[in-house]
Design a protein around this motif. Structure first.
Motif, PDB file in Angstrom:
ATOM      1  N   ARG A   1      26.445 -18.070  66.196  1.00  0.00           N
ATOM      2  CA  ARG A   1      27.473 -17.513  67.078  1.00  0.00           C
ATOM      3  C   ARG A   1      28.096 -18.634  67.913  1.00  0.00           C
ATOM      4  O   ARG A   1      27.966 -18.671  69.149  1.00  0.00           O
ATOM      5  N   PRO A   2      28.757 -19.580  67.267  1.00  0.00           N
ATOM      6  CA  PRO A   2      29.245 -20.770  67.977  1.00  0.00           C
ATOM      7  C   PRO A   2      30.262 -20.487  69.073  1.00  0.00           C
ATOM      8  O   PRO A   2      30.320 -21.207  70.068  1.00  0.00           O
ATOM      9  N   ARG A   3      31.062 -19.435  68.911  1.00  0.00           N
ATOM     10  CA  ARG A   3      32.092 -19.155  69.920  1.00  0.00           C
ATOM     11  C   ARG A   3      31.486 -18.768  71.266  1.00  0.00           C
ATOM     12  O   ARG A   3      32.134 -18.907  72.303  1.00  0.00           O
ATOM     13  N   GLU A   4      30.245 -18.285  71.270  1.00  0.00           N
ATOM     14  CA  GLU A   4      29.601 -17.894  72.521  1.00  0.00           C
ATOM     15  C   GLU A   4      29.292 -19.091  73.416  1.00  0.00           C
ATOM     16  O   GLU A   4      29.075 -18.936  74.613  1.00  0.00           O
ATOM     17  N   ILE A   5      29.241 -20.268  72.833  1.00  0.00           N
ATOM     18  CA  ILE A   5      29.019 -21.479  73.634  1.00  0.00           C
ATOM     19  C   ILE A   5      30.243 -22.393  73.573  1.00  0.00           C
ATOM     20  O   ILE A   5      30.138 -23.596  73.794  1.00  0.00           O
ATOM     21  N   GLY A   6      31.394 -21.812  73.264  1.00  0.00           N
ATOM     22  CA  GLY A   6      32.648 -22.559  73.336  1.00  0.00           C
ATOM     23  C   GLY A   6      32.959 -23.440  72.156  1.00  0.00           C
ATOM     24  O   GLY A   6      33.798 -24.353  72.273  1.00  0.00           O
ATOM     25  N   ILE A   7      32.323 -23.220  71.010  1.00  0.00           N
ATOM     26  CA  ILE A   7      32.581 -24.031  69.824  1.00  0.00           C
ATOM     27  C   ILE A   7      33.593 -23.321  68.938  1.00  0.00           C
ATOM     28  O   ILE A   7      33.378 -22.176  68.530  1.00  0.00           O
ATOM     29  N   THR A   8      34.688 -23.985  68.632  1.00  0.00           N
ATOM     30  CA  THR A   8      35.713 -23.434  67.762  1.00  0.00           C
ATOM     31  C   THR A   8      35.677 -24.138  66.406  1.00  0.00           C
ATOM     32  O   THR A   8      35.235 -25.291  66.312  1.00  0.00           O
ATOM     33  N   PRO A   9      36.135 -23.470  65.351  1.00  0.00           N
ATOM     34  CA  PRO A   9      36.196 -24.136  64.037  1.00  0.00           C
ATOM     35  C   PRO A   9      37.023 -25.417  64.069  1.00  0.00           C
ATOM     36  O   PRO A   9      36.714 -26.378  63.365  1.00  0.00           O
ATOM     37  N   ALA A  10      38.074 -25.428  64.901  1.00  0.00           N
ATOM     38  CA  ALA A  10      38.912 -26.626  64.991  1.00  0.00           C
ATOM     39  C   ALA A  10      38.128 -27.811  65.550  1.00  0.00           C
ATOM     40  O   ALA A  10      38.305 -28.948  65.113  1.00  0.00           O
ATOM     41  N   ALA A  11      37.245 -27.546  66.533  1.00  0.00           N
ATOM     42  CA  ALA A  11      36.447 -28.627  67.123  1.00  0.00           C
ATOM     43  C   ALA A  11      35.474 -29.199  66.103  1.00  0.00           C
ATOM     44  O   ALA A  11      35.270 -30.416  66.032  1.00  0.00           O
TER      45      ALA A  11
ATOM     46  N   THR B   1      37.104 -34.380  59.831  1.00  0.00           N
ATOM     47  CA  THR B   1      38.342 -34.904  59.238  1.00  0.00           C
ATOM     48  C   THR B   1      39.108 -35.848  60.152  1.00  0.00           C
ATOM     49  O   THR B   1      39.780 -36.762  59.664  1.00  0.00           O
ATOM     50  N   ALA B   2      39.036 -35.626  61.460  1.00  0.00           N
ATOM     51  CA  ALA B   2      39.832 -36.436  62.393  1.00  0.00           C
ATOM     52  C   ALA B   2      39.060 -37.599  62.987  1.00  0.00           C
ATOM     53  O   ALA B   2      39.594 -38.347  63.804  1.00  0.00           O
ATOM     54  N   GLY B   3      37.810 -37.760  62.621  1.00  0.00           N
ATOM     55  CA  GLY B   3      37.028 -38.893  63.097  1.00  0.00           C
ATOM     56  C   GLY B   3      36.524 -38.775  64.514  1.00  0.00           C
ATOM     57  O   GLY B   3      36.165 -39.782  65.137  1.00  0.00           O
ATOM     58  N   VAL B   4      36.490 -37.549  65.065  1.00  0.00           N
ATOM     59  CA  VAL B   4      35.945 -37.359  66.413  1.00  0.00           C
ATOM     60  C   VAL B   4      34.438 -37.573  66.377  1.00  0.00           C
ATOM     61  O   VAL B   4      33.739 -36.999  65.539  1.00  0.00           O
ATOM     62  N   ALA B   5      33.925 -38.392  67.262  1.00  0.00           N
ATOM     63  CA  ALA B   5      32.497 -38.716  67.277  1.00  0.00           C
ATOM     64  C   ALA B   5      31.676 -37.485  67.639  1.00  0.00           C
ATOM     65  O   ALA B   5      32.087 -36.693  68.500  1.00  0.00           O
ATOM     66  N   PRO B   6      30.516 -37.289  67.005  1.00  0.00           N
ATOM     67  CA  PRO B   6      29.657 -36.150  67.352  1.00  0.00           C
ATOM     68  C   PRO B   6      29.262 -36.132  68.820  1.00  0.00           C
ATOM     69  O   PRO B   6      29.143 -35.064  69.427  1.00  0.00           O
ATOM     70  N   GLU B   7      29.065 -37.318  69.407  1.00  0.00           N
ATOM     71  CA  GLU B   7      28.716 -37.373  70.824  1.00  0.00           C
ATOM     72  C   GLU B   7      29.844 -36.814  71.691  1.00  0.00           C
ATOM     73  O   GLU B   7      29.594 -36.117  72.683  1.00  0.00           O
ATOM     74  N   THR B   8      31.092 -37.099  71.307  1.00  0.00           N
ATOM     75  CA  THR B   8      32.241 -36.556  72.031  1.00  0.00           C
ATOM     76  C   THR B   8      32.297 -35.039  71.902  1.00  0.00           C
ATOM     77  O   THR B   8      32.619 -34.330  72.867  1.00  0.00           O
ATOM     78  N   PHE B   9      31.989 -34.551  70.713  1.00  0.00           N
ATOM     79  CA  PHE B   9      31.964 -33.102  70.471  1.00  0.00           C
ATOM     80  C   PHE B   9      31.009 -32.416  71.437  1.00  0.00           C
ATOM     81  O   PHE B   9      31.352 -31.417  72.081  1.00  0.00           O
ATOM     82  N   TRP B  10      29.793 -32.952  71.584  1.00  0.00           N
ATOM     83  CA  TRP B  10      28.800 -32.332  72.454  1.00  0.00           C
ATOM     84  C   TRP B  10      29.131 -32.535  73.925  1.00  0.00           C
ATOM     85  O   TRP B  10      28.812 -31.684  74.757  1.00  0.00           O
ATOM     86  N   THR B  11      29.769 -33.638  74.273  1.00  0.00           N
ATOM     87  CA  THR B  11      30.180 -33.851  75.656  1.00  0.00           C
ATOM     88  C   THR B  11      31.235 -32.825  76.067  1.00  0.00           C
ATOM     89  O   THR B  11      31.212 -32.306  77.191  1.00  0.00           O
ATOM     90  N   ASP B  12      32.144 -32.512  75.152  1.00  0.00           N
ATOM     91  CA  ASP B  12      33.226 -31.580  75.454  1.00  0.00           C
ATOM     92  C   ASP B  12      32.726 -30.161  75.706  1.00  0.00           C
ATOM     93  O   ASP B  12      33.377 -29.388  76.428  1.00  0.00           O
ATOM     94  N   ILE B  13      31.584 -29.790  75.109  1.00  0.00           N
ATOM     95  CA  ILE B  13      31.086 -28.421  75.289  1.00  0.00           C
ATOM     96  C   ILE B  13      29.836 -28.383  76.172  1.00  0.00           C
ATOM     97  O   ILE B  13      29.131 -27.373  76.210  1.00  0.00           O
ATOM     98  N   SER B  14      29.570 -29.474  76.876  1.00  0.00           N
ATOM     99  CA  SER B  14      28.355 -29.546  77.697  1.00  0.00           C
ATOM    100  C   SER B  14      28.369 -28.532  78.837  1.00  0.00           C
ATOM    101  O   SER B  14      27.310 -28.174  79.360  1.00  0.00           O
ATOM    102  N   HIS B  15      29.562 -28.047  79.228  1.00  0.00           N
ATOM    103  CA  HIS B  15      29.629 -27.089  80.327  1.00  0.00           C
ATOM    104  C   HIS B  15      29.043 -25.733  79.948  1.00  0.00           C
ATOM    105  O   HIS B  15      28.594 -24.978  80.801  1.00  0.00           O
ATOM    106  N   SER B  16      29.023 -25.418  78.641  1.00  0.00           N
ATOM    107  CA  SER B  16      28.527 -24.114  78.194  1.00  0.00           C
ATOM    108  C   SER B  16      27.127 -24.176  77.591  1.00  0.00           C
ATOM    109  O   SER B  16      26.480 -23.143  77.435  1.00  0.00           O
ATOM    110  N   CYS B  17      26.666 -25.356  77.240  1.00  0.00           N
ATOM    111  CA  CYS B  17      25.299 -25.511  76.699  1.00  0.00           C
ATOM    112  C   CYS B  17      24.779 -26.889  77.090  1.00  0.00           C
ATOM    113  O   CYS B  17      24.565 -27.747  76.233  1.00  0.00           O
ATOM    114  N   ALA B  18      24.581 -27.066  78.377  1.00  0.00           N
ATOM    115  CA  ALA B  18      24.235 -28.381  78.915  1.00  0.00           C
ATOM    116  C   ALA B  18      22.937 -28.927  78.335  1.00  0.00           C
ATOM    117  O   ALA B  18      22.839 -30.113  78.006  1.00  0.00           O
ATOM    118  N   GLU B  19      21.928 -28.054  78.197  1.00  0.00           N
ATOM    119  CA  GLU B  19      20.609 -28.512  77.741  1.00  0.00           C
ATOM    120  C   GLU B  19      20.663 -28.989  76.285  1.00  0.00           C
ATOM    121  O   GLU B  19      20.196 -30.076  75.948  1.00  0.00           O
TER     122      GLU B  19
END
Length: 223
Positions: free
Chosen positions: A94-104, A110-128
């Motif tokens: 249920r990724p949308r419940e923690i703010g994860i979208t298919p685009a992210a 495909t766009a070369g976004v670093a995995p660390e950046t991905f998790w930093t961007d959604i840290s407000h909804s799943c900090a741990e």
């Protein structure tokens, strides 16, 4: 090497030689090393492989999730250990419940976004879980970097310089690893970075002065 005109018997003999030469055993050992709990856990939280989690062996997924839970307990304490577990379930099903979208997720694939950046961007909804994931994904895959550090230390801090203060060694290593970047044309730091560097350099100067004082005190006590 197998040729196009090899007979089935010759091909079978080559396969037998391959299996008994020790290479097959080395291959199995390498495969086991590639599926350690740490590697599996990192693959689970890597958004680039999120769509492939369903094809991962169930036993490996269980081991990886248990490792994530244990790591969370060590990082945050046993009381906070259950939070990343629940967040991981949402991440998988249920990724949308923690703010994860298919685009992210697609951006990391495909766009070369670093995995660390991905998790930093959604840290407000799943900090741990974000903290645990970034820890797992920041672990170097090889020891080559640390080996280079040891090599550089041996050149800077050799037997002829054994009495050098550790703070001075850190300064020399900083210059050693950053001399190309510092001498590159246009390598201008902004004011914030420069202020941080000056603060760090001052802290090393203070450490060096303290070490000198400690050495002098030890020498006086020995006399």
């Amino acid at each position: 090497m197998m040729q196009d005109d090899d007979t089935p018997a010759q091909t079978l003999a080559l396969a037998f030689d391959f299996a008994t030469s020790g290479f097959a055993e080395a291959w199995d050992t390498r495969a086991k090393q590639a599926t350690t709990d740490l590697v599996v856990a990192a693959a689970i939280v890597d958004p680039r492989y999120k769509d492939k989690l369903s094809s991962m062996p169930a036993a490996d997924v269980v081991r990886g999730e248990a490792f994530i839970e244990q790591l969370a307990g060590r990082m945050m304490g046993q009381q906070a250990q259950t939070k990343p577990k629940g967040q991981l379930m949402n991440y998988k099903s249920r990724p949308r419940e923690i703010g994860i979208t298919p685009a992210a997720v697609a951006a990391t694939q495909t766009a070369g976004v670093a995995p660390e950046t991905f998790w930093t961007d959604i840290s407000h909804s799943c900090a741990e879980l974000s903290e645990v994931a970034r820890m797992l994904l920041s672990i170097p895959p090889t020891s080559a970097t640390s080996e280079r550090v040891f090599s550089a230390v041996s050149q800077v801090w050799d037997t002829g310089r054994s009495c050098m203060a550790s703070a001075r060694v850190r300064k020399l290593l900083f210059i050693y690893f950053n001399r190309k970047a510092l001498s590159r044309d246009g390598a201008v730091r902004d004011a914030e970075d420069f202020a941080a560097y000056v603060k760090w350099l001052d802290s090393l100067n203070n450490e060096e002065e303290q070490e000198k004082q400690q050495q002098q005190q030890q020498q006086q006590e020995q006399q």
